[in-house]
Design a protein around this motif. Structure first.
Motif, PDB file in Angstrom:
ATOM      1  N   LEU A 428      39.341  34.242  33.052  1.00 18.60           N
ATOM      2  CA  LEU A 428      39.512  35.593  33.557  1.00 18.60           C
ATOM      3  C   LEU A 428      40.744  35.684  34.465  1.00 18.60           C
ATOM      4  O   LEU A 428      41.104  34.725  35.135  1.00 18.60           O
ATOM      5  CB  LEU A 428      38.271  36.027  34.344  1.00 18.60           C
ATOM      6  N   THR A 429      41.348  36.864  34.472  1.00 20.27           N
ATOM      7  CA  THR A 429      42.502  37.129  35.329  1.00 20.27           C
ATOM      8  C   THR A 429      42.059  37.982  36.509  1.00 20.27           C
ATOM      9  O   THR A 429      41.571  39.101  36.325  1.00 20.27           O
ATOM     10  CB  THR A 429      43.609  37.868  34.560  1.00 20.27           C
ATOM     11  N   TRP A 430      42.233  37.449  37.717  1.00 24.00           N
ATOM     12  CA  TRP A 430      41.883  38.176  38.940  1.00 24.00           C
ATOM     13  C   TRP A 430      43.159  38.585  39.657  1.00 24.00           C
ATOM     14  O   TRP A 430      44.160  37.868  39.642  1.00 24.00           O
ATOM     15  CB  TRP A 430      41.033  37.302  39.868  1.00 24.00           C
ATOM     16  N   LEU A 431      43.125  39.743  40.299  1.00 23.64           N
ATOM     17  CA  LEU A 431      44.292  40.216  41.033  1.00 23.64           C
ATOM     18  C   LEU A 431      44.498  39.392  42.300  1.00 23.64           C
ATOM     19  O   LEU A 431      43.531  38.942  42.925  1.00 23.64           O
ATOM     20  CB  LEU A 431      44.122  41.683  41.415  1.00 23.64           C
ATOM     21  N   PRO A 432      45.760  39.210  42.729  1.00 24.63           N
ATOM     22  CA  PRO A 432      46.021  38.435  43.938  1.00 24.63           C
ATOM     23  C   PRO A 432      45.610  39.154  45.218  1.00 24.63           C
ATOM     24  O   PRO A 432      45.381  38.531  46.254  1.00 24.63           O
ATOM     25  CB  PRO A 432      47.538  38.212  43.904  1.00 24.63           C
TER      26      PRO A 432
END
Length: 439
Positions: A428-432
């Protein structure tokens, strides 16, 4: 509001693959053979390049789509002589997912979810925008860099963390009214995105009870769903709105569309008084009839400790095809003029540095909301579910629906455990970041 439930990974069940966006719009609108032939001729002309075209997908339909065309698209077409092939869909995430899978995505898209856009960026479906957007027009909290590039910017923004009430209700009565679950106007329905009004509630409660740092850890996937802070937010919401209580009240929430629940404020007698909803809800007829006013949600949430932290949301523009006409449209949508025109038409808000209206050009409620949305002293945190990866976002929305019917500890623990399982997926891609810092 939150993004639709389908993420980038899979197409919607039964989605049709389309040879062209214009063909589909023609088929769905035209009912005579003559009109079909005429439309096919127009498609052919554009295909041959005699009239430049850019395709745009967004979630505005009906009256909103007409307003968007009048305020934003028509001026662009007149100025640049580029045709905008607009498709509006309340299930735009499913439409976009199917189009990407079929290899026919739009040139430009407007989505509410940076988490969904981050997933597309990770799949290399989005084009960088930093060369098309002047530096300083949007703060980094709105045009967030991701791995060195900017992939989206806001066309419109809304303030959350507010509760609307009718002018007939004295502000001094709000805390007592808020203790009655039947006085909360809650509609969970939203077609393919049902459940997002519940996620808004839980996000805001977590923010107001625990502050931006805890909120950001959770929205970035670092704080477990089973943590005491997150679980407390769920149970606080359940107590406020009567989860698992009166059958009639629960069914009202589950069966009512979010845009229809405001009508209960103006019935005779009124069926509810308070609505926890974003700033856009003030534009609906019932709240205008009730001369709706708002109070910060922190004043009505049990255990709230924050006084100047706000949840926000936005309609975010992204580029999928880097064509000359798509670049022109991106530049237009990012311009102060287009942002100002759209905000004025929708009584909404722009966070463009140069698009702010004159102080005396808006109603008092609108001006104070805008001031809060733009205040450098306030902390603004993007809608957490919109910022989450689509699989987590979708499961979160469904869990709020299930929780209303059965808020028992056993079932809540099971839902939170499942959400933690999804959270731990390394793909999954999580926002910084999801919160700005204030001053």
């Amino acid at each position: 509001m939150s993004a639709p439930v389908s993420g980038p990974a899979a197409a919607a069940p039964g989605a049709r693959r389309r040879p062209s966006r214009r063909t589909v719009r023609t088929v769905t609108v035209v009912t005579s053979c003559l009109a079909v032939l005429a439309a096919a001729f127009v498609v052919g002309v554009r295909t041959l390049g005699q009239e430049p075209t850019v395709t745009l997908l967004a979630n505005w339909t009906g009256k909103d789509a007409r307003y968007f065309r009048e305020a934003v698209i028509d001026p662009f077409e007149r100025k640049y002589h580029i045709h905008v092939d607009y498709q509006g869909s309340s299930a735009e995430s499913q439409v976009l997912s199917a189009d990407v899978e079929a290899g026919t995505p739009p040139d430009v898209v407007v989505l509410t979810g940076p988490g969904e856009l981050a997933a597309y960026a990770g799949q290399k479906q989005l084009e960088p925008l930093e060369k098309l957007i002047p530096r300083g027009d949007f703060s980094e909290s709105w045009a967030m860099p991701l791995k060195g590039h900017v992939y989206w910017f806001p066309l419109k923004a809304d303030l959350k963390s507010i509760v609307w009430y009718p002018a007939r209700t004295h502000p001094g009565q709000l805390q007592e009214v808020a203790k009655r679950p039947d006085q909360w106007c809650l509609g969970m329905g939203s077609g393919a995105t049902s459940g997002w009004p519940g996620t808004d509630w839980i996000e805001d409660i977590l923010l107001q009870q625990n502050g931006p740092r805890t909120y950001e850890r959770w929205a970035r996937g670092s704080l477990p769903w089973q943590s005491k802070e997150v679980k407390r937010a769920w149970t606080t919401w359940g107590d406020l709105v009567g989860a698992g209580g009166s059958r009639d009240l629960v069914l009202r929430a589950l069966r009512t569309e979010y845009q229809k629940v405001s009508e209960l404020v103006t019935t005779n007698p009124p069926q509810c008084t308070l609505e926890h909803q974003a700033s856009f809800i003030r534009n609906l007829d019932p709240w205008q009839e009730a001369r709706g006013r708002y109070a910060p949600s922190a004043r009505l949430i049990p255990g709230a400790t924050e006084r100047n932290s706000w949840e926000v949301s936005g309609d975010l523009v992204a580029l999928l095809h880097d064509t000359p006409q798509a670049q022109e449209l991106i530049s237009h949508l990012a311009s102060a003029g287009a942002q100002r025109a759209w905000s004025a038409k929708e009584s909404g808000f722009s966070v463009h540095a140069g698009a702010q209206p004159a102080a005396d050009s808006a109603a008092g409620w609108h001006r104070t909301l805008a001031d809060t949305l733009l205040s450098p002293e306030a902390v603004h945190c993007f809608d957490a579910s919109d910022a989450m990866p689509p699989p987590v976002r979708d499961a979160f929305a469904q869990a709020t629906i299930d929780f209303l019917a059965d808020p028992s500890d056993k079932h809540l623990d099971g839902r939170l455990t499942y959400l933690d399982t999804l959270r731990s997926d390394e793909h999954l891609t999580w926002l910084p970041s999801v919160c700005d810092q204030g001053s």
